[in-house]
Design a protein around this motif. Structure first.
Motif, mmCIF file in Angstrom:
data_model
loop_
_atom_site.group_PDB
_atom_site.id
_atom_site.type_symbol
_atom_site.label_atom_id
_atom_site.label_comp_id
_atom_site.label_asym_id
_atom_site.label_seq_id
_atom_site.Cartn_x
_atom_site.Cartn_y
_atom_site.Cartn_z
ATOM 1 N N PHE A 244 0.835 -1.190 0.000
ATOM 2 C CA PHE A 244 0.000 0.000 0.000
ATOM 3 C C PHE A 244 0.878 1.250 0.000
ATOM 4 N N ASN B 124 0.158 6.404 2.837
ATOM 5 C CA ASN B 124 -1.021 6.863 3.585
ATOM 6 C C ASN B 124 -1.851 5.719 4.141
ATOM 7 N N ASN B 125 -1.853 4.622 3.448
ATOM 8 C CA ASN B 125 -2.731 3.522 3.832
ATOM 9 C C ASN B 125 -1.963 2.305 4.309
ATOM 10 N N ARG B 126 -0.705 2.515 4.604
ATOM 11 C CA ARG B 126 0.169 1.371 4.803
ATOM 12 C C ARG B 126 -0.107 0.598 6.087
ATOM 13 N N GLY C 292 -1.977 -1.031 9.206
ATOM 14 C CA GLY C 292 -3.261 -1.562 9.653
ATOM 15 C C GLY C 292 -3.137 -1.945 11.117
ATOM 16 N N ASN D 249 -4.153 -8.366 2.968
ATOM 17 C CA ASN D 249 -3.511 -7.535 1.941
ATOM 18 C C ASN D 249 -3.178 -8.366 0.718
ATOM 19 N N ASP E 200 -5.205 4.339 -3.911
ATOM 20 C CA ASP E 200 -6.015 4.470 -2.698
ATOM 21 C C ASP E 200 -6.276 3.146 -1.989
ATOM 22 N N LYS F 192 -6.343 0.116 0.397
ATOM 23 C CA LYS F 192 -6.019 -0.014 1.818
ATOM 24 C C LYS F 192 -6.377 -1.420 2.300
ATOM 25 N N TRP F 193 -6.100 -1.653 3.560
ATOM 26 C CA TRP F 193 -6.320 -2.965 4.137
ATOM 27 C C TRP F 193 -7.786 -3.380 4.083
ATOM 28 N N ASP G 286 -14.297 -3.189 3.451
ATOM 29 C CA ASP G 286 -13.329 -2.687 2.463
ATOM 30 C C ASP G 286 -12.717 -3.842 1.676
ATOM 31 N N ASN H 11 -11.115 -1.235 -2.994
ATOM 32 C CA ASN H 11 -11.714 -1.574 -1.715
ATOM 33 C C ASN H 11 -13.191 -1.308 -1.887
#
Lengths: 1074, 637
Positions: free
Chosen positions: A598, A601-603, A605, A644, A685, A687-688, A720, A739
């Motif tokens: 990711f 920003n979304n790395r 979790g 992921n 964008d 994310k998890w 998501d 997601n």
């Protein structure tokens, strides 16, 4: 990390005592006591502790359960063994005693591995299913997954195809993702692996499946689909033990698809073409009654396969160092011509205590396997329709008098028989995998333990493929149908480092409470590199061996290499277990994962969980239930786990050099170098995907645990969802990962074990498990998406047969209801023109079945307004599945029978549908036996071979005669004529009930009496005979109801088309312990 | 103890700090980002190659666009005749589609759509990449090269877009790269005229950037200035012409074709707009002619020989652009269109070609007896294996709708092709380039536009040719020197306006048959229905005139080859005994004949449900993947 076996734990304790005993030998002893510790069956208990109470004087029993100990004689002896009730005995001058230890009925101190640690089953708060070596050892299986099938509630294991390298699908509680891989995380001896199919079943000590968030959350990022932890066997202190096993067996295909015999086939061909060009004139067709024809299914899958396996393990150790080394080899000649495999496993483990605060362990696993031959229907670069398996059913059993040369779609591929194609195909997969894991345990202080692990894995996966000229339609390279060779080499290197610090205090508040805290950190990294070598344009007559021997004889295409993106994961985690008054158990975990998949920003979790368990049984108010109740524990958990599992680099658009399978541009007649992006649109964008898991469970035992089990209720919500979505093709891309949406799974699981009889000379146990799971698509951007299974290639494509919609479920299959077929009465015949048209008011199905309508064409059901609507035909995902087993023993004989079942799902019988319409069963192709002459509608007058529907027949015989004659000859017809529809949508006829109950395996074993064995200087010899897949109770008419052959998308499960057939096998073997 | 914990914590901390920043930022060494690509001319060229490589696929310019979608016209048709309207003419394959009975469930439509839009997207990437590149700043040494690449991408994108409009009508308009947030993924249809306006602007820009063929080592396998000019003109003429519409545009001054569908009228822009478009076309055609870069190969037979030989003509550059197919890899020219090989022969190897694209007898009949192009275009024979697999040229027996297109001919193909074919065991890529535009097309479009605007005798703006001069160039090449007087008088006899226009209509058929041009010409002229109907009438007339037997001789030098000059097409020879014969077209019974029965079902879908429905539907999967933004019009499901 490792499950501590009962014995190991015991030995540790004894170790200390042993050294103490040695030191105490110096003091004067008065009595030498000998004795034997037995269990209630009379078997000696090995390694039981014998201790003079209140002293450090003690010993352990030997292999026969015997011991010798010098004692003072005035103190009682304590005899104990983990899992059995301890006994205190007063010696009172005896010099020889026999002690019978009772099983500790509660047996709750069994240790369960829960990730970065272990916990006694008694203190477990989560939902964990386990299978022990004992359950595995009596039946020889070729893979770990096979061994687990049906054994654990909530763990569904499906073998979709019968090929030696078939992927075995494991799903824990349904799986949350719609479009992604829902397989659980596999951990072998602490090391995450991609598959457990290559682990030798004989190496397995235990398998623990973590099902709820309480236990999976510690694996955070990767735990959303459950975690399967396999612990391999370790060495034990004591005499070196050597185990040897060998087995040999046969296998044979279970069921073939029924097809028309040569005569029936020739009659169908005549129906398609009355010219007699291909099989002669009508009057001559009788001769085919005496022609045997070629049964390609039999030619390809008819042989008797065999399998043999050997395993040898040596284990042992001294006080401080224990080791175990094992070797296993499996060979199989599979039922498909040219297919089979061999597999070699080496597993070595050593652990040593450097001093009393430092211990080292080391583990090495090496696997080398070779797989020969094709993997069935999925093994095709073009389409399943073209596959050998599909064509082995439909290929003409007798050759044509004149082979057709007309150019039509697919005819070029049909010119070779499936057997010729198979013989001209070479595929060999060679895989070598090694992984090493070293761990350091450091106990700096009492109750503190620091563990650092480092693991390194390296594997290569080579596939050599050659297509002779008859088989080039299987290849993705065109090149004029000349032989081609393709060699792919995939290398993967990965490493991990995990550090944990554990504080364990089981004496809190004077032993009232227990506290266990673990914090840790982990780094892991994995990277693959790929190399592809392609050579084409070999001489048409070049043999496979010649091609393999000299790839340079062909035209080399550019070598392609790809260095993959590192899949890196950085994690921090912690867990606290608190046991209050031994009755109230609390667990809290937290994990944070950073993934390189990711953007920044979304790395990260974050995956927390909390669980509570209440040992009701130990409450004072439960006292009066002790008569019949022997265990009762209530569990509750809530938590999050992530996912992921998307390809690396899905968030950036990048370019790489296009592969040789793609067409280039040929400026000046040479392929230009092309820099291309993939067909998946990037999405920064991403994310998890997060699964919220809720679980409530009850563990119970009755009548001294003669009946025990657990009942769990769960509700998992996956938010998501990481979906591979199909996007509008005008975008220039086919897919994008997004997601999107939310799914949930609710279910109930029940696991029961009952000890019916347990006597010295005979015993009988049964176990049973059932799970009910219902998935739901909670959110899906408010819309629905049609999915096309494309089971039969282009002839059936474009017809969307699965619906994924909000509020719906995965596996909802849609199609049309059949309403028999059109008859001559539905048509008006025009005598002067020699034509016929459907009468007014009769609804035509031709927009769906294509082409023209004939009397005898399939008729689809219309509603009262005359519209033919697509309707729901069922669901292909089984809501209920499970298994049950019986095992018993009578004297030296033992037997086991194991059954597994699945209820309530539909299967799309593509094999049947695939030869029920013109496009896939046209000239030269055979039909399945639902369309015999006796069953199908025919327009050939059997008396003279006249095609009653030809315009000359209508002109000369007249409307009335044609109608009545058609009606007459088809009085008993029950099926439509496949030639009457060009294409075929999915219809209810092909959607069948897929419920089944399979007699998975039955084993009879005989253990040679100890007295005899010990004369041979051995400990144990057992011989056995096992039958696998003995019978399957099902209404499904296809080859096997346990099937899922659509590999293109996970959105269309439950398709049965061109799957490698399953086999039945019988294996006999011997296990010897020295 | 504190110390130890501290050490451990610090240890863990350091390990993670070190790793955190870089450890989770990972890329593949085998992949490069757009920024890297478009700041390197070498990488940009490779990305541009991706745009071109989309053209060699079966579903684009390997087969679908030039060979399957481009029939039927009045002169070309798909093989597989149908005598009761229940077979090939309604089949869900190219046969049904070519007879104007296409079905949205014919999956090749989806394939074509997908692959075309992939080319478009790849071109978008290159165009945007170059426009954002630092290499195109003024004064940068790579600027010119980069702009040439952009010009190529603009031109290829315009060609693909135009070919999609030709076949599907209104389609999504997408001249920017796909955004990952999904904002331009689900686009509805845009009116084709709006798209064509855009394409014209694009091409004007491309013309500025591109070199002429022969300059900067550009061959006609790349898009060059000449092709961009020609394509622009082709689009302008198409824009000015008729096509079936999603809805009436009468309110915008559009003219409706007589006898067109009420819901889906066939319309063209009003006269002012048409004039503007003709002028635009003329300007660009004039520029090509004036440049002198492209010329007619004086030997029309050699022009086709070179194409079959896979030899680029770098002398005359008659072909303005060719899709560069590769032998053994791609291209069905010669396979799906061309003289048919019906089996393996000793000379031509495997080559069981299909020759699916056919020409008609009335078309053959329409040629001037001395027109060299007649036999260069029409193959009334096929090559069959003899008893020892020697190739034997075999005259067709009364197959008026089964004439192969002789422009592609295995007898003309290269030694490399023969070698490949002999080795082959299955269908293979013939490697013959698809010629997207020939100079004769330029000349004829020029003549057409000029006649429309100023009449046949007025010279063009810069090149100095009149419409008649242009027509004469094309026509005179098709005749021996001995017949040139007649050719000249034929051209000179034409009067401006309709008379000259009709001559253009005919000349384009004779010159460009089998080259995926005729159908679209007829559509823009509003003549598709009438010309197809006319061709059927012409056939009925023909069977009254043509001999019931064709007499011919085999060559003396090669007994397996037909002596083409000996065939008596128009009369029975005197010394009948020295001839071989076969059933001729005149043998057909005008009421009960087999071929007569086929007639109603040739192209019978054109007016069946919606009048003049010349477009293809959008494929079913494409529609279902569009999230409801696309639907089929014109009565297609």
């Amino acid at each position: 990390m490792h499950r501590m076996s009962k014995k190991m734990k015991n030995m540790r304790m004894v170790l200390f005592m042993l050294s103490a005993a040695i030191s105490l030998n110096l003091s004067a002893q008065s009595i030498t006591l000998t004795g034997k510790v037995k269990d209630k069956t009379g078997e000696g208990v090995i390694g039981a502790s014998v201790l003079e109470k209140g002293t450090n004087n003690g010993t352990i029993t030997d292999m026969e359960g015997q011991f010798t100990l010098k004692i003072s004689g005035n103190k009682p002896l304590t005899i104990s063994y983990i899992g059995m009730k301890s006994q205190e005995i007063n010696i009172k001058g005896k010099t020889k005693i026999d002690i019978v230890l009772e099983d500790d009925a509660q047996a709750l101190d069994e240790v369960v591995v829960i990730g970065y640690g272990s916990v006694s089953k008694k203190d477990l708060t989560g939902s964990v299913a386990s299978v022990s070596a004992k359950q595995l050892e009596s039946i020889p299986v070729s893979s770990a997954a096979e061994a687990l099938q049906g054994k654990m509630a909530g763990v569904q294991i499906t073998t979709a195809e019968g090929s030696p390298d078939a992927e075995i699908k494991i799903r824990v509680r349904g799986g949350g993702s719609l479009s992604q891989d829902n397989s659980p995380l596999y951990i072998v001896d602490g090391f995450p692996v991609t598959s457990i199919s290559d682990i030798a079943p004989t190496d397995i000590q235990t398998v623990d499946v973590l099902k709820d968030a309480s236990s999976t959350a510690i694996y955070g990022a990767r735990g959303a689909n459950g975690v399967i932890i396999i612990t391999t066997k370790s060495g034990k202190q004591g005499k070196t033990q050597v185990n040897f096993g060998a087995s040999f067996g046969f296998r044979k295909v279970v069921k073939e698809i029924g097809v028309l015999n040569p005569y029936e086939y020739a009659m169908y061909q005549y129906e398609l073409d009355q010219s007699g060009t291909y099989y002669g004139s009508y009057d001559d067709l009788e001769i085919y009654k005496s022609v045997k024809g070629t049964d390609y299914q039999d030619e390809i899958f008819g042989r008797t396969g065999n399998q043999q396996s050997y395993n040898l393990s040596v284990s042992g150790g001294a006080q401080t160092t224990k080791y175990s080394i094992s070797y296993a080899r499996n060979d199989e000649k599979s039922i498909m011509k040219g297919s089979g495999y061999s597999k070699n496993n080496i597993n070595a483990k050593i652990n040593t205590e450097i001093n009393n605060w430092l211990a080292l362990d080391f583990n090495a696993r090496l696997i080398y396997q070779k797989i020969d031959g094709l993997s069935g229907g999925a093994d095709n670069e073009s389409s399943a329709v073209n596959s050998l398996v599909a064509q082995s059913i439909t290929y003409r059993p007798i050759s044509m008098l004149t082979e057709d040369t007309e150019d039509d779609e697919n005819t070029t591929n049909a010119q070779y028989t499936p057997l010729e194609r198979l013989d001209a195909t070479y595929k060999k997969q060679t895989k070598f995998q090694q992984s090493y894991n070293a761990g350091l345990n450091w106990t700096p202080f009492k109750r503190w333990k620091f563990r650092s692990e480092f693991g390194y894995g390296w594997k290569y996966d080579n596939t050599d493929q050659v297509w002779g000229y008859q088989a080039t339609s299987n290849s993705k390279f065109g090149y004029a149908g000349l032989p081609q060779a393709y060699i792919s080499k995939v290398n993967n290197k990965n490493w991990r480092n995990a550090n944990t610090l554990t504080y364990d205090n089981n004496k809190l508040f004077n032993g009232r409470d227990k506290l266990n805290i673990m914090i840790g950190q982990e780094l892991s990294s994995s990277q693959s590199t790929k190399t592809y070598l392609t050579s084409v344009n070999f001489d048409a007559e070049a043999t496979i061996n010649e091609i393999l021997a000299a790839l340079g004889n062909g035209t080399a295409l550019p070598t392609t290499t790809y260095i993959g993106i590192k899949d890196n994961l950085l994690s921090f985690f912690g867990r606290a277990n608190y046991t209050f008054k031994d009755k109230y158990l609390f667990t809290a975990t937290m994990r944070a994962d950073g993934s390189s998949k990711f953007t920044s920003n979304n790395r990260w979790g974050y995956f927390p969980s909390a669980a509570f368990a209440w040992r009701l049984f130990d409450e004072p108010f439960m006292q009066n239930t002790k008569e019949w109740l022997s265990n009762l524990k209530f569990r509750l958990s809530y938590g999050a786990a992530g996912n992921n599992r998307i390809p690396d680099g899905s968030m950036y658009s990048t370019f790489s050099v296009a592969g040789t399978g793609d067409k280039s541009i040929y400026f000046d007649d040479a392929a230009a170098t092309v820099l291309a992006h993939g067909d998946v649109l990037s999405n920064p964008d991403l994310k998890w995907e997060v699964t919220i898991a809720r679980n409530a469970g009850l563990d119970f035992g009755f009548w001294n645990n003669k009946l025990s089990g657990s009942l769990d209720f769960y509700w998992n919500t996956t938010k998501d969802l990481l979906m591979k979505t199909t996007i509008a093709s005008a975008s220039g891309y086919s897919y994008q990962y997004k997601n999107m949406g939310q799914t949930s799974n609710k279910g109930i699981e029940l696991q029961l074990d009952a000890v019916l009889i347990d006597k010295k000379n005979y015993g009988l146990n049964i176990n049973f498990n059932a799970s009910y799971n219902r998935g739901n698509i909670d959110k899906l951007n408010g819309s629905s998406y049609w999915q096309s299974s494309k089971w039969g290639g282009s002839a059936a494509a474009g017809l969307q047969d699965f619906l994924v919609e909000e509020g719906g479920r995965l596996g909802e299959v849609y199609g049309y209801k059949t309403d028999g077929f059109y008859t001559a009465n539905d048509f008006t015949f025009n005598e002067s023109a020699g034509t016929y048209t459907l009468k007014d008011g009769i609804v035509s199905s031709s927009s769906l079945t294509g082409g023209n309508l004939y009397p005898g064409s399939i008729k689809l059901k219309a509603d009262e307004n005359g519209n033919i609507n697509k309707v729901r035909l069922g669901n292909t995902v089984a809501p209920i599945s499970g298994g049950f087993g019986i095992n018993g023993r009578i004297k030296n004989f033992d037997f086991t029978a194991f059954f597994n079942y699945s209820l309530g799902n539909k299967i799309v019988n593509g094999s049947k549908l695939g030869s029920s319409f013109y496009s896939l069963s046209s000239k030269g192709w055979n039909l399945n036996d639902n369309f015999t002459l006796a069953k199908r509608y025919s327009w050939i007058d059997p008396t003279n071979g006249t095609n009653l529907l030809s315009s000359s027949s209508i002109k000369t015989l007249g409307s009335e005669y044609v109608t009545s004659r058609l009606n007459e000859i088809n009085t008993n017809a029950t099926m439509w004529n496949p030639a009457g529809s060009t294409v075929m949508p999915l219809i209810d006829w092909a959607v069948e009930d897929g419920s089944f109950l399979r007699v998975n395996n039955v084993t009879i074993g005989y253990t040679i009496p100890k007295s005899l064995v010990s004369k041979l200087q051995m400990q144990n010899i057992r011989i056995y005979l096992t039958g696998y897949n003995l019978y399957c109770f099902t209404k499904y008419s296809g080859a096997d109801p346990e099937v899922d052959s659509s590999t293109s998308t996970p959105m269309t499960p439950g398709i049965d088309y061109s799957a490698y057939p399953k086999s039945r096998s019988f294996v006999g073997g011997i296990n010897v312990t020295f | 103890m504190k110390k130890i914990i501290k050490t451990i914590i610090i240890g863990i901390g350091i390990a993670s700090m070190l790793s955190c920043s870089d450890f989770l930022e990972q890329t593949s060494p085998s992949e490069v980002t757009a920024t890297t690509v478009f700041n390197s001319t070498a990488y940009t060229e490779q990305a541009l190659n991706k745009v071109y490589s989309g053209l060699t696929l079966d579903h684009t310019y390997g087969c679908r666009i030039p060979l399957n979608f481009a029939t039927n016209s009045d002169i070309e048709l798909i093989d597989g005749l149908d005598k009761d309207g229940t077979g090939n003419s309604v089949a869900i394959n190219e046969r049904g589609a070519c007879n104007y009975n296409p079905s949205s469930s014919w999956t090749k439509l989806d394939n074509n759509w997908t692959e075309c839009f992939q080319i478009v997207e790849n071109a978008n990437i290159v165009i945007e990449g170059i426009e954002g590149s630092s290499l195109i700043t003024e004064g940068n040494s790579s600027r010119e090269q980069m702009l040439r690449y952009e010009g190529e991408a603009l031109t290829i994108r315009a060609m693909v877009y135009y070919d999609m409009i030709k076949n599907y009508g209104d389609i999504p308009m997408k001249f920017e790269t796909t955004k990952s947030d999904g904002s331009n993924i689900y686009l509805p249809k845009t009116d084709r005229d709006t798209i064509m306006e855009y394409l014209i602007t694009d091409l004007e820009k491309a013309i500025d950037y591109l070199p002429w063929a022969g300059e900067s080592s550009y061959t006609t396998e790349h898009a060059t200035k000449g092709f961009a000019h020609g394509l622009l003109a082709r689009i302008a003429l198409s824009y000015a012409g008729y096509s079936i519409r999603e809805e009436s545009k009468s309110s915008l001054g559009y003219e409706t074709l007589a006898n067109s569908d009420e819901t889906y009228p066939t319309q063209r822009p009003g006269s002012d707009k048409r004039k503007e478009l003709y002028e635009l076309a003329l300007t660009h055609l004039d520029a090509v002619i004036a440049s002198g870069v492209h010329l007619l190969n004086p030997d029309v037979e050699n022009e086709w020989y070179l194409i079959n030989q896979c030899t680029l003509d770098q002398t005359y550059r008659e072909n303005l652009f060719e899709v560069a197919h590769g032998l053994n890899f791609s291209g069905e020219m010669g396979y799906t269109v061309g003289v048919r090989l019906t089996g393996t022969t000793t000379t031509y190897g495997y080559s069981n070609s299909s020759g699916k694209v056919k020409l008609t007898a009335p078309f053959f009949w329409s040629f001037d007896h001395n027109d060299i192009r007649r036999d260069l275009t029409c193959a009334t024979y096929e090559i069959k294996p003899g008893s020892s697999n020697e190739p034997i040229e075999t005259m067709q027996s009364n197959a008026p709708f089964g004439i192969y297109v002789a422009k592609w001919d295995p007898r003309k193909m290269s030694d490399d092709w023969v070698t490949a074919s002999k080795a082959a065991t299955t269908k293979f890529g013939y490697g013959i380039n698809w010629v997207a535009m020939r100079y004769s097309d330029i000349l004829l479009m020029y003549a057409e536009a000029l006649n429309e605007l100023n009449g046949a005798d007025v010279a063009g703006p810069t090149c100095g040719l009149t419409a008649k001069d242009a027509l004469l160039q094309v026509r005179s090449r098709a005749f021996d020197s001995s017949n040139q007087t007649e050719v000249k008088s034929y051209v000179n006899s034409l009067t401006s306006g309709d008379d000259f226009f009709n001559a253009i209509v005919n000349e384009r058929a004779w010159e460009l048959a089998g080259e995926a041009i005729r159908k679209y010409d007829l559509i823009r002229w509003g003549l598709l229905e009438t010309k197809i109907a006319q061709s059927k009438e012409d056939y009925l007339e023909l069977i009254g005139e043509a001999p019931s037997k064709f007499y011919y001789k085999m060559q003396t030098s090669d007994v397996n080859a037909i002596d083409m000059s000996s065939i008596c097409w128009y009369q029975v020879p005197d010394e009948i005994d020295s001839y071989k014969s076969t059933t001729g077209w005149g043998g057909e019974n005008p009421t009960t004949g087999t071929n007569i029965a086929y007639l109603p079902y040739i192209s019978w879908g054109l007016d069946r449900t919606v009048k003049n429905r010349h477009l293809l539907p959008i494929g079913a999967t494409t529609i279902s993947d569009s999230n409801g933004t696309l639907t089929n019009s014109y009565g297609f499901e």
